[in-house]
Design a protein around this motif. Structure first.
Motif, PDB file in Angstrom:
ATOM      1  N   ALA A 144       0.796  -1.342   0.085  1.00  0.00           N
ATOM      2  CA  ALA A 144       0.150  -0.076  -0.094  1.00  0.00           C
ATOM      3  C   ALA A 144       0.821   1.439   0.065  1.00  0.00           C
ATOM      4  O   ALA A 144       1.913   1.188   0.715  1.00  0.00           O
ATOM      5  CB  ALA A 144      -0.828   0.047   1.239  1.00  0.00           C
ATOM      6  N   GLU A 151      -5.345   5.736  -0.782  1.00  0.00           N
ATOM      7  CA  GLU A 151      -4.600   4.521  -0.668  1.00  0.00           C
ATOM      8  C   GLU A 151      -4.732   3.772  -1.916  1.00  0.00           C
ATOM      9  O   GLU A 151      -5.839   3.615  -2.648  1.00  0.00           O
ATOM     10  CB  GLU A 151      -5.224   3.582   0.589  1.00  0.00           C
ATOM     11  CG  GLU A 151      -4.429   2.459   0.909  1.00  0.00           C
ATOM     12  CD  GLU A 151      -4.835   1.779   2.289  1.00  0.00           C
ATOM     13  OE1 GLU A 151      -5.531   2.447   3.175  1.00  0.00           O
ATOM     14  OE2 GLU A 151      -4.776   0.478   2.318  1.00  0.00           O
ATOM     15  N   PHE A 180       0.428   5.517   0.109  1.00  0.00           N
ATOM     16  CA  PHE A 180      -0.470   6.802   0.645  1.00  0.00           C
ATOM     17  C   PHE A 180      -0.470   8.158   0.320  1.00  0.00           C
ATOM     18  O   PHE A 180       0.932   8.448   0.256  1.00  0.00           O
ATOM     19  CB  PHE A 180      -0.444   6.530   2.368  1.00  0.00           C
ATOM     20  CG  PHE A 180      -0.765   5.395   2.798  1.00  0.00           C
ATOM     21  CD1 PHE A 180      -2.160   4.904   3.095  1.00  0.00           C
ATOM     22  CD2 PHE A 180       0.159   4.556   3.065  1.00  0.00           C
ATOM     23  CE1 PHE A 180      -2.161   3.599   3.639  1.00  0.00           C
ATOM     24  CE2 PHE A 180      -0.023   3.020   3.660  1.00  0.00           C
ATOM     25  CZ  PHE A 180      -1.141   2.673   3.787  1.00  0.00           C
ATOM     26  N   VAL A 188      -7.387   1.477  -3.302  1.00  0.00           N
ATOM     27  CA  VAL A 188      -7.992   0.565  -2.378  1.00  0.00           C
ATOM     28  C   VAL A 188      -9.101   1.550  -1.909  1.00  0.00           C
ATOM     29  O   VAL A 188      -8.670   2.803  -1.039  1.00  0.00           O
ATOM     30  CB  VAL A 188      -7.030   0.549  -1.210  1.00  0.00           C
ATOM     31  CG1 VAL A 188      -7.850  -0.608  -0.082  1.00  0.00           C
ATOM     32  CG2 VAL A 188      -5.883  -0.485  -1.824  1.00  0.00           C
ATOM     33  N   PRO A 234      -6.639   9.054   3.827  1.00  0.00           N
ATOM     34  CA  PRO A 234      -5.609   9.428   2.808  1.00  0.00           C
ATOM     35  C   PRO A 234      -6.087   8.583   1.528  1.00  0.00           C
ATOM     36  O   PRO A 234      -6.979   7.610   1.730  1.00  0.00           O
ATOM     37  CB  PRO A 234      -4.375   8.854   3.144  1.00  0.00           C
ATOM     38  CG  PRO A 234      -4.649   7.909   4.309  1.00  0.00           C
ATOM     39  CD  PRO A 234      -5.765   8.238   5.038  1.00  0.00           C
TER      40      PRO A 234
END
Ligand SMILES: [Zn+2]
Lengths: 344, 819
Positions: B586, B598, B588, B692, B596
């Motif tokens: 991930a 992501e 950010f 995400v 945030p």
């Protein structure tokens, strides 16, 4: 040029070709001979054929037929010689020293923690589980509130949290994926959710501020603790070996009830007690329990009609004991000499 | 929680071994994570059998042959009168240290020595020598059939065992011997009882007075400012106390749980804390200003020196005990130094209260001071036992310190009974997968203090006791039934299950594809930490952890390559220059005040030799930009198999931008490392697998089950093309390409002009130098043409060649290389 001259040139080529072909000692020489005899650019036959146009029209047919016969003859001889040379090349020359190493190439590797996750996923896939993914930066509600964590309660002390804001956290467990999945999909639900989670734990030989977790969730009508026990015991036997014994101990997680931790019999001592299992004969593998009705309700699911069970495990711990890794930090350091050990 | 096996038995005479209690608790109550024998000093002693004995003339000594199981009989001189052939005794081999005594505080070390000319190789021991009693008249004869050499502790049931119980936050009543004993009693079917040492305490003649706000107790004004902070606040006054050493039994209790005996009064309060889970505090009554005890919030800036000697500055979020003038203790956490019980104390004011969990938690946090008391108050103590605990604690102090309880009273109101919780046996069966009869449920719950009443068919009304704060719903009771009955008893055969409705998350399948591709390329997967110093990034776009672990790495990374570069440097520091690593993880980016943005990225870094050394290639070339470009294509195709992948030349550090269906998804770049001179250049590829989504799926307590799932991206299947039946024709074009003209531009022209019959276009050579003018390079392509139906004629081929040369010259100023 007359027909006779043309034919004489062809005859000369036909006479000379067999010796020249036979004289080609290797494939390189063979290629030269071929180019010299029938090459398209500067081959003798090509040169002779260039004179075809200069012949009287009535002679061209015979000249062409003869030229073709010579060409076929030469090409057959060339093919035969080539096959012979190729066969000879395969068996002649100094013998290979077959003890010398193969041509090398780099071999890649999957991280040992991923290997454990793969194995877990494989077993649950057989049982009809699919894979869910959720964000690592989470709303506090998904991480705590929806999971029935009482506000300002010692239960929160179990999760030392890294915050991104007042209501935003780095998820402390993969359990928020349970709530997201249940809000999104109608039961029956059978999912695994692997992912990274964060705790405000300083690096030491057995703690890391980020580590992976695998969450499992089942929701349907008529799902019971007996299903939980059967499925997780089955998993343990598939993962650790067919004779693996399990035990379930009462525990506490705000989002499951009844809650239980599952141990497997220590593989090092066989249950007699040793340093690995702190003399208990058992090694803790995962936390589990029936999904708390409040969690189902927070996800908009009728908790009277549906029941569910869930579990969470830490693959890093399993990787460490499986491979005999003395310090969890080795998993994060990324020393290529460590990673190469898992090449496959 | 440390539990003394012996102390526990005084509450619940269960008759089980410590090991059995450990297993019982772990299976039904809470995990016992520690098991310590407190007489570990006896571990080296073994059973010894006397095989021969003879008196040494003119002494009280005997000379003996002792079998210690070693196979060799040992010579041992003994001073005891009761040595008997054939009997067994505790035996100390030479090298064993005897427990310390007043005479020998270090403990006597047994060594081989000569006594009156006789060798002695060990010692037969008396009870006193082993700290097992006062009997010093002779050696301790063992009643055992165990063979010589057996560990003494295996045959002599001496020494307490400390069980370390991992008590979960929902079960604070288990933070006491009483609470654990209640469970053990229920599980073993014995009655819970009050320990013998508490059965004949001096009884207080008067009655306990109650008042809601203020009360006079033994001449002390007791007042609680806000009952919400302290629902019950009890005080007893004990007069004529002589502060001194505790009796042996009390000391033993305190030490058995890992405490240190301080004096009889303090030890008595600790006994009540560990025995009953009720924190208590004893003040020296003479030190209390204006004979007043208040419970109030601290004043801003008020200071207090606590028992640990630390001066603390308080604020109004904290709760204190106070006299008329000042704070005298952090309520529920720790008392004050000035009012501590000392040797000169004769009148004790004992505080036995129930403080509200939240305010103790705040006070404890603000003071950064966690104590046995605060730990229990935070989790909740038994609010129904305040008066009983007050009377018992006061009586215990009077018993061990002398003195008389002159008054006791409680400010507050008695704890209300908890509301009944309805329990359906049918629900128990459904949730556990096993039917449990109503009568069994009733018996199990009653066993641990729940009141159970029949409420009709399939219904029980259950009232939890005042010490249980965790029982609010039916499921809480089902958990009690499950654990008391034992998880072991539940069936565990796999049952059929309906298939789930959840599809695999596309980020997972993408991860697997990309990982497989990169492992096949010889790269190693990493799982490093994602925190970063954020060098080279605009901090405003980064996500900062509010309470980072390390102030020098307070950000979450925005790029995987940031992490991989640090890991490459780590390897360079360890002289490892061949680094081929990747991570799927991930990243950010900050977006406003919310969560945030992501995304899942894959990053790969290559540096060092392209291949391992082989005798056919002693010095393999190092990775270059073209390797990185190839890797990028592999990664992008694996990540986005349905998309058209293009690598667009970049500039400077960025070598190529990676596009999928014309959308920029990543880049290939040179990586600048803090690298030693011998290191080879490093190249990185990073690209997006997908975002995400972290917006809430639905409002709390709702779902979106009716929203149709987004279908998976459709991937066009490969269409079969008929295999060629005609011969191909090929020729090479060597072109002088000015530096300003991209090879890609030349290729574009070649393709356009060649049309559909161009089967393959391969750039096979680049050359600069002799014969090639300055500012240009020679690039050579091999072109393969094929007509689907017939053989191409030489003339056609030649015609194409000429046309291609004309076109590149006309469009790009590129000429054929003639030499
Ligand atoms: Zn073991």
């Amino acid at each position: 040029m007359s027909l006779n001259e043309f034919l004489a040139a062809l005859d000369a080529l036909a006479a000379e070709a067999p010796d020249r072909i036979a004289a080609a000692a290797d494939l390189e020489a063979w290629t030269e001979v071929r180019n010299a005899l029938v090459g398209r650019q500067a081959g003798r036959l090509t040169e002779i054929l260039a004179g075809l146009g200069a012949l009287p029209k009535e002679d061209r047919r015979e000249a062409g037929q003869r030229a073709n016969a010579v060409k076929v003859g030469i090409e057959e001889a060339l093919d035969t010689r080539r096959a012979a040379l190729a066969a000879a090349a395969a068996t002649s020359g100094p013998a290979l020293d077959l003890s010398m190493p193969a041509r090398a190439r780099w071999i890649g590797a999957v991280h040992p923690v991923s290997l454990v996750i793969d194995d877990v996923i494989e077993i649950f896939r057989e049982l009809g589980f699919s894979i869910a993914i959720g964000p690592e930066a989470e709303h506090a509600w998904y991480n705590f509130g929806a999971l029935n964590f009482p506000a300002d309660h010692p239960a929160m002390d179990m999760h030392d949290t890294l915050y991104l804001g007042d209501e935003q956290v780095l998820r402390t467990h993969t359990s928020p994926v349970q709530v997201r999945t249940m809000q999104r999909y109608r039961p029956p639900i059978r999912v695994l959710a692997p992912g990274n989670v964060y705790r405000r734990d300083f690096f030491d030989p057995s703690h890391a501020p980020m580590f992976s977790q695998i969450e499992g969730l089942v929701v349907d009508e008529g799902v019971s603790f007996a299903d939980l026990k059967a499925t997780l015991s089955h998993f343990a036997r598939r993962f650790f070996g067919a004779s693996t014994r399990t035990r379930f101990r009462p525990s506490y997680f705000p989002f499951t009830e009844p809650s239980a931790e599952m141990d497997v019999q220590c593989g090092v001592c066989g249950g007699g007690g040793c340093a690995v299992c702190k003399q208990s004969g058992w090694v803790e593998i995962l936390g589990s329990g029936m999904v708390h009705p409040a969690v189902l309700e927070h996800a908009g699911i009728d908790s009277e009609r549906y029941t569910g069970w869930a579990f969470g495990m830490g693959p890093a711990r399993t990787a460490i004991s499986r491979h005999g890794i003395p310090d969890i930090r080795i998993l994060y350091d990324s020393d290529v000499r460590f990673l190469e050990q898992f090449a496959r | 929680m440390n539990i003394s096996h012996e102390w526990l038995q005084r509450f619940a005479p269960h008759g089980r071994s410590a090991e059995q209690v450990r297993d019982l608790l772990t299976a039904h109550v809470a995990t016992v994570e520690g098991f310590e024998r407190l007489r570990a000093d006896l571990a080296p002693f073994v059973v010894g059998r006397v095989v021969e004995t003879q008196r040494i003339p003119e002494t009280k000594l005997s000379f003996n042959k002792v079998d210690d199981g070693s196979g060799t009989l040992l010579d041992v001189v003994c001073g005891a009168p009761n040595v008997t052939v054939g009997a067994t005794y505790p035996f100390a081999r030479s090298g064993t240290r005897v427990p310390p005594s007043a005479k020998n505080p270090e403990g006597l070390l047994i060594e081989k020595r000569k006594i009156r000319g006789f060798t002695s190789n060990g010692m037969l021991c008396s009870a006193q020598e082993l700290n097992l009693g006062a009997d010093a008249d002779g050696i301790l004869e063992l009643q055992t059939d165990a063979p010589p050499g057996t560990a003494l502790l295996d045959v002599l049931p001496v020494g307490d065992v400390r069980l370390v119980v991992d008590v979960t936050p929902n079960r604070p009543e288990l933070l006491s011997h009483l609470g654990v004993a209640r469970e053990v009693a229920a599980l073993t079917g014995v009655a819970l009882q009050r320990p013998a040492e508490l059965q004949a305490l001096p009884a207080f003649g008067g009655t306990t007075s109650w008042a809601t706000q203020e009360l006079l107790v033994g001449g002390f004004t007791v007042r609680v400012t806000d009952a919400a902070d302290a629902p019950r606040y009890g005080v007893a006054v004990i007069d004529g106390v002589r502060v001194g050493e505790s009796p042996a039994w009390l000391k033993a209790c305190v030490e058995a749980v890992g405490g240190r005996s301080i004096n009889n009064v303090v030890d008595a309060t600790n006994y009540m804390l560990h025995g009953f889970g009720q924190p208590m505090h004893a003040f020296d009554a003479a030190t209390l200003g204006a004979s007043t005890v208040l419970v109030r919030r601290a004043r801003a800036g008020e200071t207090l020196v606590t028992l640990d000697g630390v001066t603390r500055t308080l604020d109004p979020s904290m709760l204190v005990n106070a006299d008329a003038h000042q704070a005298i203790g952090l309520a529920g956490v720790m008392g004050g130094k000035a009012t501590e019980v000392s040797a000169s104390t004769t009148r004790v004011l004992l505080e036995v209260a129930e403080f509200a969990p939240a305010v103790v938690r705040t006070t404890r946090r603000r003071a950064a001071l966690s104590t046995d008391a605060s730990y229990r108050f935070e989790r909740g103590i038994d609010g129904g036992a305040t008066a009983e605990m007050l009377a018992l604690g006061a009586a215990l102090i009077a018993a061990v310190g002398g003195g008389t309880v002159i008054a006791q009273g409680v400010v507050g109101t008695a704890a209300a009974a908890r509301p009944a919780v309805r329990l359906r046996p049918s629900r128990v069966a459904r949730l556990l997968g096993d039917a449990v009869p109503g009568a069994e449920i009733t018996a199990l719950l009653r066993g641990i203090g729940f009141a159970v009443a029949d409420a009709g068919a399939d219904a029980l009304d259950v009232v939890p006791p005042t010490w249980r704060h965790d029982i609010a719903r039916e499921v809480d009771l089902i958990e009690e039934v499950a654990r008391l009955r034992g998880f072991d008893r539940l069936p565990d055969a796999l049952q059929g299950a309906r298939p789930g409705t959840v599809p695999d998350h596309p980020l997972f399948t993408a991860y697997r594809r990309v990982r497989d591709a990169l492992v096949a390329e010889g790269l190693h997967e990493l799982r490093p930490l994602p925190f970063t110093a954020g060098a080279g990034e605009d901090p405003a776009t980064l996500v900062r952890v509010t309470n980072p672990l390390a102030e020098d790495e307070p950000f979450l990374r925005a790029r995987v390559l940031d992490t991989l570069a640090r890991r490459a440097e780590y390897n360079l520091n360890r002289m490892q220059g061949n680094v081929r690593v990747f991570e799927v993880g991930a990243v950010f980016r900050a977006q406003g005040r919310g969560l945030p943005r992501e995304a899942q990225h894959v990053g790969a870094l290559i540096m060092g030799a392209r291949r391992p050394v082989h005798f056919s290639e002693p010095q393999p070339p190092a990775f270059d930009a073209w390797d990185a470009k190839s890797l990028a294509e592999v990664m992008a195709r694996a990540a986005h198999p349905a998309a058209a992948i293009t690598l667009v030349p970049g500039d400077g550090a960025v070598l190529w931008q990676i596009e999928a269906d014309a959308v920029r998804i990543g880049r290939v770049e040179r990586i600048t490392l803090d690298a030693p001179v011998w290191a080879k250049p490093a190249f990185g590829v990073e690209l997006l697998l997908g975002d995400v989504h972290n917006v809430p799926v639905a409002a709390p307590s709702t779902n979106v089950h009716d929203v149709a799932p987004v279908p998976a991206t459709h991937r066009e299947p490969v269409r079969y093309r008929a295999l060629p039946t005609t011969p191909a024709a090929e020729f090479d074009l060597a072109l002088l390409v000015p530096d300003a003209v991209a090879a890609g531009a030349v290729e574009r022209v070649l393709r356009e002009v060649s049309g559909a019959q161009l089967e393959r276009l391969e750039l096979f050579d680049e050359f600069r130098g002799a014969g090639v003018p300055e500012g240009t390079r020679s690039l050579a392509w091999r072109l393969t043409f094929r007509h689907p139906e017939r053989t191409l004629r030489d003339k056609e081929i030649e015609g194409r060649r000429v046309q291609l040369l004309k076109s590149v010259e006309a469009q790009l100023g590129v000429r054929a290389r003639t030499n």
